[in-house]
Structure formats: structure tokens, C-alpha cells
Design a protein around this motif. Structure first.
Motif, PDB file in Angstrom:
ATOM      1  N   VAL A 113       0.836  -1.201   0.000  1.00  0.00           N
ATOM      2  CA  VAL A 113       0.000   0.000   0.000  1.00  0.00           C
ATOM      3  C   VAL A 113       0.867   1.246   0.000  1.00  0.00           C
ATOM      4  O   VAL A 113       0.621   2.208  -0.737  1.00  0.00           O
ATOM      5  N   ARG A 114       1.911   1.241   0.837  1.00  0.00           N
ATOM      6  CA  ARG A 114       2.819   2.383   0.899  1.00  0.00           C
ATOM      7  C   ARG A 114       3.498   2.627  -0.445  1.00  0.00           C
ATOM      8  O   ARG A 114       3.581   3.762  -0.934  1.00  0.00           O
ATOM      9  N   ASP A 115       3.976   1.552  -1.077  1.00  0.00           N
ATOM     10  CA  ASP A 115       4.646   1.694  -2.373  1.00  0.00           C
ATOM     11  C   ASP A 115       3.688   2.219  -3.436  1.00  0.00           C
ATOM     12  O   ASP A 115       4.068   3.020  -4.294  1.00  0.00           O
ATOM     13  N   ARG A 116       2.452   1.782  -3.338  1.00  0.00           N
ATOM     14  CA  ARG A 116       1.467   2.259  -4.303  1.00  0.00           C
ATOM     15  C   ARG A 116       1.190   3.751  -4.104  1.00  0.00           C
ATOM     16  O   ARG A 116       1.005   4.490  -5.069  1.00  0.00           O
ATOM     17  N   LEU A 117       1.161   4.193  -2.854  1.00  0.00           N
ATOM     18  CA  LEU A 117       0.982   5.619  -2.575  1.00  0.00           C
ATOM     19  C   LEU A 117       2.149   6.448  -3.098  1.00  0.00           C
ATOM     20  O   LEU A 117       1.959   7.542  -3.641  1.00  0.00           O
ATOM     21  N   LEU A 118       3.347   5.941  -2.955  1.00  0.00           N
ATOM     22  CA  LEU A 118       4.523   6.653  -3.456  1.00  0.00           C
ATOM     23  C   LEU A 118       4.468   6.797  -4.974  1.00  0.00           C
ATOM     24  O   LEU A 118       4.793   7.849  -5.530  1.00  0.00           O
ATOM     25  N   ASP A 119       4.042   5.729  -5.651  1.00  0.00           N
ATOM     26  CA  ASP A 119       3.883   5.802  -7.108  1.00  0.00           C
ATOM     27  C   ASP A 119       2.769   6.776  -7.480  1.00  0.00           C
ATOM     28  O   ASP A 119       2.869   7.510  -8.468  1.00  0.00           O
ATOM     29  N   TYR A 120       1.729   6.775  -6.672  1.00  0.00           N
ATOM     30  CA  TYR A 120       0.580   7.650  -6.905  1.00  0.00           C
ATOM     31  C   TYR A 120       1.005   9.113  -6.834  1.00  0.00           C
ATOM     32  O   TYR A 120       0.581   9.947  -7.638  1.00  0.00           O
ATOM     33  N   LYS A 121       1.855   9.423  -5.870  1.00  0.00           N
ATOM     34  CA  LYS A 121       2.359  10.793  -5.736  1.00  0.00           C
ATOM     35  C   LYS A 121       3.124  11.217  -6.986  1.00  0.00           C
ATOM     36  O   LYS A 121       2.969  12.342  -7.482  1.00  0.00           O
ATOM     37  N   LYS A 122       3.949  10.340  -7.505  1.00  0.00           N
ATOM     38  CA  LYS A 122       4.726  10.654  -8.702  1.00  0.00           C
ATOM     39  C   LYS A 122       3.825  10.824  -9.923  1.00  0.00           C
ATOM     40  O   LYS A 122       4.062  11.692 -10.767  1.00  0.00           O
ATOM     41  N   ASP A 123       2.795  10.002 -10.013  1.00  0.00           N
ATOM     42  CA  ASP A 123       1.921  10.024 -11.193  1.00  0.00           C
ATOM     43  C   ASP A 123       1.013  11.249 -11.230  1.00  0.00           C
ATOM     44  O   ASP A 123       0.795  11.839 -12.288  1.00  0.00           O
ATOM     45  N   PHE A 124       0.470  11.644 -10.071  1.00  0.00           N
ATOM     46  CA  PHE A 124      -0.564  12.677 -10.058  1.00  0.00           C
ATOM     47  C   PHE A 124      -0.119  14.030  -9.493  1.00  0.00           C
ATOM     48  O   PHE A 124      -0.813  15.029  -9.682  1.00  0.00           O
ATOM     49  N   PHE A 125       1.018  14.057  -8.818  1.00  0.00           N
ATOM     50  CA  PHE A 125       1.475  15.326  -8.238  1.00  0.00           C
ATOM     51  C   PHE A 125       2.951  15.596  -8.561  1.00  0.00           C
ATOM     52  O   PHE A 125       3.727  15.949  -7.678  1.00  0.00           O
ATOM     53  N   PRO A 126       3.348  15.444  -9.823  1.00  0.00           N
ATOM     54  CA  PRO A 126       4.772  15.596 -10.166  1.00  0.00           C
ATOM     55  C   PRO A 126       5.301  17.015  -9.981  1.00  0.00           C
ATOM     56  O   PRO A 126       6.503  17.201  -9.797  1.00  0.00           O
ATOM     57  N   LYS A 127       4.414  18.017 -10.039  1.00  0.00           N
ATOM     58  CA  LYS A 127       4.852  19.409  -9.948  1.00  0.00           C
ATOM     59  C   LYS A 127       4.618  20.032  -8.570  1.00  0.00           C
ATOM     60  O   LYS A 127       4.934  21.198  -8.358  1.00  0.00           O
TER      61      LYS A 127
END
Length: 275
Positions: free
Chosen positions: A65-79
Motif C-alpha cells: 500500500v505504501r509503495d502504491r501511494l509513493l507511485d501515486y504521488k509521482k503520477d498525479f502530483f509531479p509538480k
């Protein structure tokens, strides 16, 4: 808006909310808090006080779950420079409520899962519970907002003094955008008010808060809900803002009795303030 809370369950509707949150956070230079509630499979771990995650299966589950959240941050909040994430073991409503209070968030952005444009998309859902009970402003969205650059924002209200606090919080949001504010009062056969009285009351508010780029609109319709949606559709509004007393959230605005011609309006992001 210093802090924006975005609950996510990794669903498509959560992705829509995240895209919208990214746009707003970028304009407002806000800190984003991603929150995921985990309901662990029964028997994997004892959630009592002092529990340690000693069972390999539970540790692996949380890590994923944590790893998925980290990927989610990169995908949707890159800026977005400051994006935090948290995992909580609560029901979605309780987790959102408690986290928002503890971290003093200024805005909650959530997706909504309706199967059709006109379905009662908020009734019985966690989103509806948050809208109905949250002391913090809530935006509910149900579609992709990749190109969200609000130019026309509707604020629907009776504009009575008790709504001033909600209006102040609305201005805290709208001041982040170069937009026109459309102040909207709906007249219905059951609750009718002459235009002169309405105009005078709204003008006092615009003078008090020093509004410049705005319009005053008095719209007649068979119900407040239909009037709001008809007007938003007429001006092609980017977002609809209104105050709610918390008794029923906004579920009545989306009920199936509203005609199909309103589906475009019903898909607009809704910003609510509890009064």
C-alpha cells in the motif's frame, strides 16, 4: 489554502479528485496530504492497543500500500513540491474526519462514484457523509479535470448574514484564480423575493468584501436545485459553490428526477461549505 486533503482508494474517481487537487494546489501553492484508509483482511493482524505488525503477511500488505501511494504521488502530483501521505486503519469517513482535524487541513477534495450522470451519487456514500458533516470545505468531483482552469465560478446562496462565514471561506478559495464570480440567488414559487431586496442585500456583501469581478444573478425556477444547475449550464460554469446545513449534504441535487438536460451541470465540481 495551505493544506489540501485528498482521500484516495486508487479508484478512477479518486484519480479525478487527485488531478483536480494537483491543479488547485499548483495555483494556491498548497501542501497536499494523500490519505488512504486500509481495512485489513480479517485475522491478519490484531489492531488492539500496542500492536506491532509482526505477522509477515500484514507487513507485506502495508508495504504494498505504501509503495502504491509513493507511485501515486509521482503520477498525479509531479509538480507539487510538498506532498505527504498517510495510511490509517479506520473507516473512510472517520479516517477523513480525524485526519483533517488533526492536521488542520483547509480543503478536502474527493471523487464520487455515480454509475450515471443523474444518479443519486452521494446518497449513502462516504463522500456524502463527509459533505454533510465536515466543518472544512469539500470539493466533490465526478469527472476528469485535466484542464481545470476556472474562469466562471457560481456561488449560490440566500446571502443572508448567517452565510457570511461560508462566503469568506469561498473567497479564500476563489482568490487563487483569475475568475468571474457569479453570485446567484434562486427564486422559487414557494420562496419568492423581489429583485430589489435581493440586489440590495447582495450589493452590501460585494461592497463589504470589495469584490470587483462579479455578476449578480436572480434566477427563477421550480426548485433551488434545478435553478442552480440550470444557471450553471447556461453560463458554462467551471465549478458550483454553495453552503449546506449538513442535514442532507448535496444528494438531492443529483437525484434522478432532474432531467437529462442537466447532466452536464451535474458533472461539474461542487464546492460546499457547512453553515
Amino acid at each position: 489554502m495551505k493544506k489540501i486533503l485528498v482521500p484516495t482508494d486508487f479508484s478512477k474517481s479518486s484519480e479525478y479528485a487527485s488531478k483536480l487537487a494537483s491543479k488547485i494546489a499548483s495555483k494556491a501553492n498548497s501542501e497536499v496530504h494523500l490519505l488512504h484508509m486500509v481495512e485489513l483482511p480479517t485475522g491478519i493482524v490484531d489492531m488492539g492497543a500496542g500492536t506491532n505488525f509482526s505477522i509477515p503477511e500484514s507487513m507485506l500488505y502495508i508495504r504494498k500500500v505504501r509503495d502504491r501511494l509513493l507511485d501515486y504521488k509521482k503520477d498525479f502530483f509531479p509538480k507539487i513540491k510538498n506532498v505527504k501521505h498517510a495510511i490509517r486503519f479506520q473507516s473512510p469517513f472517520e479516517g477523513i474526519r480525524d485526519y483533517s482535524k488533526k492536521n488542520s487541513t483547509d480543503l478536502i477534495i474527493m471523487g464520487s462514484k455515480g454509475h450515471t450522470n443523474l444518479e443519486e451519487i452521494l446518497i449513502g456514500s462516504n463522500t456524502e457523509k463527509v459533505v454533510r458533516n465536515s466543518e472544512i470545505p469539500v470539493i466533490v468531483t465526478k469527472k476528469n479535470n485535466d484542464s481545470f482552469t476556472p474562469k466562471d465560478i457560481v456561488f449560490a446562496s440566500s446571502f443572508k448574514p448567517k452565510k457570511n462565514k461560508a462566503f469568506e471561506r469561498f473567497l479564500d478559495f476563489s482568490n487563487n484564480f483569475d475568475c468571474t464570480i457569479h453570485l446567484l440567488k434562486i427564486n422559487t414559487p414557494q420562496k419568492f423575493e423581489n429583485s430589489q431586496d435581493t440586489n440590495e442585500r447582495i450589493k452590501k456583501i460585494t461592497d463589504t468584501y470589495g469584490l470587483e469581478n462579479y455578476t449578480i444573478n436572480i434566477y427563477n425556477d421550480s426548485s433551488v436545485e434545478k435553478g442552480i444547475l440550470h444557471f450553471a449550464n447556461k453560463i458554462n460554469a467551471d465549478i458550483i459553490a454553495l453552503a449546506t446545513h449538513g442535514r442532507s449534504g448535496l444528494s438531492h441535487i443529483f437525484n434522478g428526477s432532474i432531467t437529462k438536460s442537466l447532466s452536464k451541470s451535474a458533472m461539474r465540481p461542487m464546492l460546499t461549505f457547512k453553515v
